[in-house]
Structure formats: C-alpha cells, structure tokens
Design a protein around this motif. Structure first.
Motif, mmCIF file in Angstrom:
data_model
loop_
_atom_site.group_PDB
_atom_site.id
_atom_site.type_symbol
_atom_site.label_atom_id
_atom_site.label_comp_id
_atom_site.label_asym_id
_atom_site.label_seq_id
_atom_site.Cartn_x
_atom_site.Cartn_y
_atom_site.Cartn_z
ATOM 1 N N UNK A 3 30.276 24.232 26.274
ATOM 2 C CA UNK A 3 30.968 25.372 26.880
ATOM 3 C C UNK A 3 30.024 26.165 27.796
ATOM 4 N N UNK A 4 28.753 26.284 27.365
ATOM 5 C CA UNK A 4 27.781 27.010 28.210
ATOM 6 C C UNK A 4 27.534 26.240 29.508
ATOM 7 N N UNK A 32 28.408 25.733 35.499
ATOM 8 C CA UNK A 32 29.017 25.066 36.652
ATOM 9 C C UNK A 32 30.008 25.984 37.363
ATOM 10 N N UNK A 33 30.830 26.679 36.589
ATOM 11 C CA UNK A 33 31.792 27.602 37.211
ATOM 12 C C UNK A 33 31.074 28.713 37.964
ATOM 13 N N UNK A 34 29.970 29.227 37.372
ATOM 14 C CA UNK A 34 29.217 30.312 38.024
ATOM 15 C C UNK A 34 28.586 29.836 39.320
ATOM 16 N N UNK A 35 28.208 28.554 39.349
ATOM 17 C CA UNK A 35 27.514 28.013 40.529
ATOM 18 C C UNK A 35 28.478 27.749 41.684
ATOM 19 N N UNK A 39 35.478 37.723 37.165
ATOM 20 C CA UNK A 39 36.813 37.606 36.570
ATOM 21 C C UNK A 39 36.811 36.974 35.174
ATOM 22 N N UNK A 40 36.108 35.845 34.991
ATOM 23 C CA UNK A 40 36.312 35.053 33.766
ATOM 24 C C UNK A 40 35.077 34.869 32.896
ATOM 25 N N UNK A 41 33.887 35.233 33.384
ATOM 26 C CA UNK A 41 32.679 34.974 32.609
ATOM 27 C C UNK A 41 32.712 35.678 31.258
ATOM 28 N N UNK A 42 33.023 36.965 31.269
ATOM 29 C CA UNK A 42 33.011 37.741 30.010
ATOM 30 C C UNK A 42 34.038 37.195 29.029
ATOM 31 N N UNK A 43 35.204 36.786 29.525
ATOM 32 C CA UNK A 43 36.246 36.258 28.641
ATOM 33 C C UNK A 43 35.791 34.960 27.967
ATOM 34 N N UNK A 44 35.119 34.063 28.734
ATOM 35 C CA UNK A 44 34.630 32.801 28.157
ATOM 36 C C UNK A 44 33.536 33.059 27.130
ATOM 37 N N UNK A 45 32.650 34.021 27.414
ATOM 38 C CA UNK A 45 31.592 34.359 26.436
ATOM 39 C C UNK A 45 32.197 34.985 25.181
ATOM 40 N N UNK A 46 33.259 35.759 25.371
ATOM 41 C CA UNK A 46 33.910 36.375 24.207
ATOM 42 C C UNK A 46 34.556 35.306 23.314
ATOM 43 N N UNK A 98 21.974 31.754 33.377
ATOM 44 C CA UNK A 98 23.239 31.568 34.088
ATOM 45 C C UNK A 98 23.227 32.454 35.326
ATOM 46 N N UNK A 99 23.088 31.814 36.481
ATOM 47 C CA UNK A 99 23.144 32.554 37.749
ATOM 48 C C UNK A 99 22.172 33.738 37.740
ATOM 49 N N UNK A 100 20.894 33.448 37.422
ATOM 50 C CA UNK A 100 19.809 34.442 37.360
ATOM 51 C C UNK A 100 19.984 35.463 36.244
#
Length: 608
Positions: free
Chosen positions: A84-85, A90-93, A101-108, A171-173
């Motif tokens: 998942x990480x 990949x999505x961040x890149x 929009x979605x990073x925090x939701x996926x980490x949650x 993740x993205x610095x």
C-alpha cells in the motif's frame, strides 16, 4: 403358641420384614461399599490424569498454532502495508493533486486497518500524526533503516510481552514513520481469544471432579540454586524473574506447599506427585508443554486428596438396585408368610380409601377374634356412626344455608333500593339547583351553585354506579372517574381546549373511599378548569394507583400554579381547604403540594 398369637400382627409383619431387610443390606454394605469407594477413587484419579493429558495436547496445539500462524500473519500484514505504501509513492509521483486530495485518506486506512500509528513530517516538522489505541509506546527511529521493518520487543522477564514493528520511508520529500502493534489486524486478537476460551473450558472439565488449582506457567531454568529446594510461594519473584503464571490460569498466585521448584524442573513429560499443602495431603499433576535453554513451560494441577474423596458418589447409588431387589424379596417372603393377615389388612385399607372417596356405605365385613378381626368389626361400627352423624349434619347445614340465603337476598335488595332512592334524591337536588341558577343573575352566586351542583353530582354518580354494579359494596374506580371527568368538562365553555389525561388502574373501592376521592377530584378539576389556564388550553393529568400498602392519587396541571409564598398550613381557599380536610379526616391520609410547572397535588392514604 398362645403367646405368639397374642403378639400384634403389625409387630409380626414389621419385625419379620425388618430382620430380612437388615440382614441382606448388611451383607451388601460389608462386601460392596469399600470396594466401590476404592474403585470410584481410582476412576477419579484416572479421569483427572486423562484430562491433564488432554489439556496438555490442547496447549501443545495452541502453542504450535500461534508459533506458525503468528509468523505467517505478521509477514502477510507487513507485505500488505508495504504494498500500500508503494502504491501511495507511485500516486504521489505521477498525480500532482493526490497529496492534497487522497494521501491522508489512504494513510488513515492503514492506521485503522493495521493498528499502526503514523507520522508524516517534512524538515522535522510533523504534517500528519495519526494515533491508534493498540500502540501504547513511542520509539526513536534513528537506528531504523529506510524501507525495512524493525521489530522491537518489550519483554524483560519470563512473561509474554507485546512487541512493535517500526517502518520508515520517503514519500515525495516527506518522511513517513509507522509504529505498528504486533497484532496488525483485529481478527488475529479475536482468534487468540477464542483459543484461550477453548483452553479454559478444558480447565473447567477437571473442576467437576475436584476443587483444585490449575496453573499454566513459565519457570526460569537458570534460577538461583539456593531456591531449587524451595516452593514457588516462598521465593522472591519480583518482576516475574523466577516464574510467570499465564493469564489463562484460574489462579494467578501459585501455592505449592512441599512441592519444590526442583521437582517441577525434573518432570520430563507428565508426572503425578503426592505432597502436602497447608498440612493437607495433595495430589499434583505436572505436565511439560515445552522447554528451551532458559525457560520451561508447564501445566500444573493441584487438588486436595480429601476433595477427590468427598466428591465420590455415594456407593449407595450403585447398590441401590440390589437393595431394592432384596427388599422386594423380603416383601414377597413376608407376603406368603402372612398371606391371610395381609389380605384382611388390604380389605381395611380398601375400605378406608372408598370412605375417603365419599362411599360412606362401604364396609370391610371382616370377622374374627384376632387383632385384625377385632379391628375390622370396630372399624365397620365406627363407619355406621359416622354415616348417621353426617346425614344429620347435612340436614342441619341445608336448613341453615336456606335461612342465610333468604336473609342475604333481602339485605341486598334493601341496599340496592337505598342506593336507588339516594340517587333519585340527589338527582332531584341537582335539578332544584339548576332551576335556581336560571332565576339568578349574579355570576358569583351562579358559580357557587354550580360548585355545589358538581359536588352533589359526584355523590349521585357514585350511588348510580353502585346501583348498576353487581357488587353493592364497591365500584370500579376507573369507570367512575372517567364518567365524572366527562360530565364535569361538559359544564364548561366550548372554547376551553384542555387535554385531560386519565391514568387510573382498574381498582375497586368501597363507598367510604370512593366518595372522598371523587369529591377531591371534582374540586381539583373544577378549580383547574376555572383558574389554571389563562389562554383556555393546557394539560391536566389525573393518576390513581395502588402501591404496596397504600393508594396514591395525583392531580397535576401545567397552568399558572400557586403563589410562591403559598403554604399548605395557611390555606384560605374553600376548594383546597375542602381537599385537605377530606384527605386527612375521611381518607386518613396526607396531602402534598409540589410547586413545579403548574400545580401538582399528591394524596396518599392507606388501604382499608
């Protein structure tokens, strides 16, 4: 021979049966009871040993299960999280808007699904910090390598302790740190609890045989040699350095008495040791689950020997069929020996039963000069006298019943006529009052006459209900109150919009209590409808119930209420004075007035 014939027949039969029964039972007790007790004792020991072995195999399976399942479960969870990480990276890149929009939701989702505490930081400043209840500790990630899992164990003694897994990546610095419980998923905890419950149910099987103590414990094999010849409950065990009792055990503090630590460590597989605890003979089964260089995991069951003996079923239960057979043989022997006498006794018994069923003309017709013959003649003679006396008594009772029935009917007719006449007289009085009201223009006098009319109607309605009732002593108070409230409300203006709630139990009251209660309700309802509601709308509640040894009458409205300085001792109004007087002098109760929203009257009075 003459002396033998003079002995009472009951003594002959009873003594013969007693001798035979005692002889047979004595032989049975002497020969069988010791053997049965020993057999039951040995069976209890054997059954306990089987349960110990069964429990050992259960625990072996549990240990092996968690050993391999734990590794598989944790590796699978770590792979899922890592995947998942990687997807998040990949999505961040490739998606510039993903972080917003979605990073925090996926980490949650990782935080909740895998019991992980997550920290996202940039330049040592936390951007996101997601807590998790299963993570109780915080760790330093200085020695943790990027994109690799690090296991941190908190175990510092023999007892199992929780462990955590650390993971960090970029993740993205942004630096992402995960602190995860070794129980990655909640389903793993549920499986562990189910297995523990199965093992504890196995413990309960042995408790049905004895009242022993059951322990599941780890013992330090590197214990101080000076403690080897001591019992577990006598050595110092600070911080569980020498032994640790599993939480599955039904006792947390071991008590081994003369059983030493060395005795436990010497057990290779399963062993039964006899010793003393608190100067009582004790049987202890010790079964090894597993051991390594540092510790030994054992299952221990200790029970007092007296508990085994006391819980053994009485041998009488097993020899009861034989005892019954012996008694039957004795009865058959006695029957053939005293056949004639028993036959006469059966005749007397049959005669007595028929008389109890009402057949007073039934006779035994037993004759003879022995005890049974004399008893039969006397019994028949007694029945003749009883039958004559009952016939005479029945005739007198029938005469007296007829007299009382006629007298009661006359009194009921007279009482009904009294209620009818009182009702008619009160109705005539009400009509006189109504005629007088039409001739008077003074509103105050008309209101006074209306109050008198309502009070008289309350009494007239009571006599009407008593006249209509099949029981002239009491009335259904629920029906009476509903009719009374309905009639009172019709005397007021049509624009009066007051909701009257009536909650009265189906209780029958006699006239001595029904009439005072009716007058009280009349006064309170009329006063409330007149003065309580300024805008002609509101709620009026009337409740009546029976509680233990008293009745409770409550009348409550949400109107303007009483004055703030109102005191029940200083009553001036006629209505409340009348209510207080009736409650105290006629119902022998007490009046309580609560100054809430509106007025709340509570009257409690005892049952008759």
């Amino acid at each position: 021979m003459a002396n033998i014939k003079n002995i009472p027949i009951s003594f002959k039969i009873g003594f013969s049966f007693l001798l035979i029964s005692l002889f047979l039972l004595t032989i049975l007790f002497i020969l069988l009871i010791p053997k049965i007790e020993k057999e039951q004792y040995n069976n209890a020991l054997l059954q306990t040993e089987k349960i110990v072995l069964l429990t050992k195999y259960q625990i072996d399976l549990v240990v092996d299960y968690f050993k391999y399942y734990n590794i598989f479960e944790k590796n699978e969870s770590k792979i899922k999280i890592s995947n998942q990480i990687e997807q998040i990276k990949l999505k961040s890149e490739f998606d510039t808007k993903y972080i917003e929009k979605n990073l925090i939701e996926d980490l949650r989702n990782i935080n909740t699904n895998y019991n992980c505490q997550i920290t996202l930081s940039k330049n040592s400043e936390n951007i996101l910090n997601l807590k998790n209840d299963k993570v109780k500790k915080s760790f330093d990630f200085k020695n943790t390598k990027y994109d690799e899992w690090e296991n941190i164990s908190l175990k510092n003694n023999l007892c199992p302790a929780p462990s955590y897994y650390l993971f960090k990546t970029i993740i993205n610095n942004n630096e992402l740190k995960l602190t995860c419980s070794s129980y990655f998923e909640n389903s793993y905890t549920n499986i562990e609890n189910d297995v523990k419950e199965i093992v504890q149910n196995g413990f309960s099987l042995s408790e049905n045989i004895h009242k022993g103590k059951i322990y599941l414990m780890w013992i330090n094999k590197e214990i101080d040699k000076n403690n080897l010849d001591k019992s577990l409950d006598t050595i110092n065990n600070d911080n569980n350095q020498n032994y640790c009792v599993s939480k599955i055990s039904n006792y947390r503090v071991p008590k081994s008495g003369e059983l030493t630590i060395n005795d436990i460590l010497e057990v290779k597989n399963t062993k039964n040791i006899k010793h003393k605890i608190d100067n009582k003979d004790t049987l202890t089964w010790i079964s090894k689950i597993y051991e390594n260089e540092n510790e030994k995991f054992v299952f221990v069951l200790s029970a007092f020997e007296d508990d085994f003996i006391n819980d053994i079923n009485s041998p009488i239960v097993k020899i009861l069929p034989i005892s019954i057979l012996a008694l039957i043989l004795s009865i058959l022997f006695g029957y053939f020996l005293f056949k004639k006498w028993i036959k006469d006794i059966e005749k007397l018994s049959t005669t007595a039963k028929q008389v109890c069923l009402g057949k007073l003309n039934f006779r035994s017709n037993i004759k003879g000069n022995d005890d049974i013959g004399i008893l039969g003649i006397a019994f028949d003679s007694m029945l003749d006298k009883i039958e004559d006396n009952i016939k005479t008594l029945d005739y007198k009772v029938e005469e007296r019943t007829t007299e009382l029935t006629n007298s009661l009917q006359s009194k009921e007719l007279l009482l009904k006529e009294i209620h009818h006449r009182v009702k008619n007289n009160l109705a005539l009085t009400i009509n006189f009052i109504k005629l007088q009201k039409f001739k008077i223009n003074d509103k105050n006098i008309v209101n006074a006459l209306t109050s008198i009319e309502n009070r008289v109607y309350t009494m007239a309605l009571l006599h009407t209900k008593l006249y209509e009732s099949t029981n002239l002593d009491s009335i259904n108070f629920n029906i009476y109150i509903n009719q009374l409230i309905k009639d009172i409300k019709t005397t007021f203006e049509e624009n009066l919009d007051v909701s009257i709630i009536i909650d009265v139990e189906d209780i029958f009251l006699d006239i001595d209590q029904a009439m005072p209660c009716g007058l009280i309700i009349n006064e309170c309802v009329v006063n409330a409808l007149k003065y309580a509601f300024i805008d002609n709308n509101g709620i009026l509640e009337i409740r009546f119930k029976k509680s233990n040894s008293e009745y409770i009458l409550e009348i409550k409205d949400n109107g303007i209420g009483l004055k703030k300085d109102f005191k029940i001792e200083e009553l001036t109004s006629l209505g409340l004075s009348l209510v207080n007087s009736i409650a105290n002098t006629q119902l022998y109760g007490n009046l309580e007035i609560k100054k809430e929203i509106g007025t709340h009257l509570i009257i409690k009075f005892p049952l008759i």
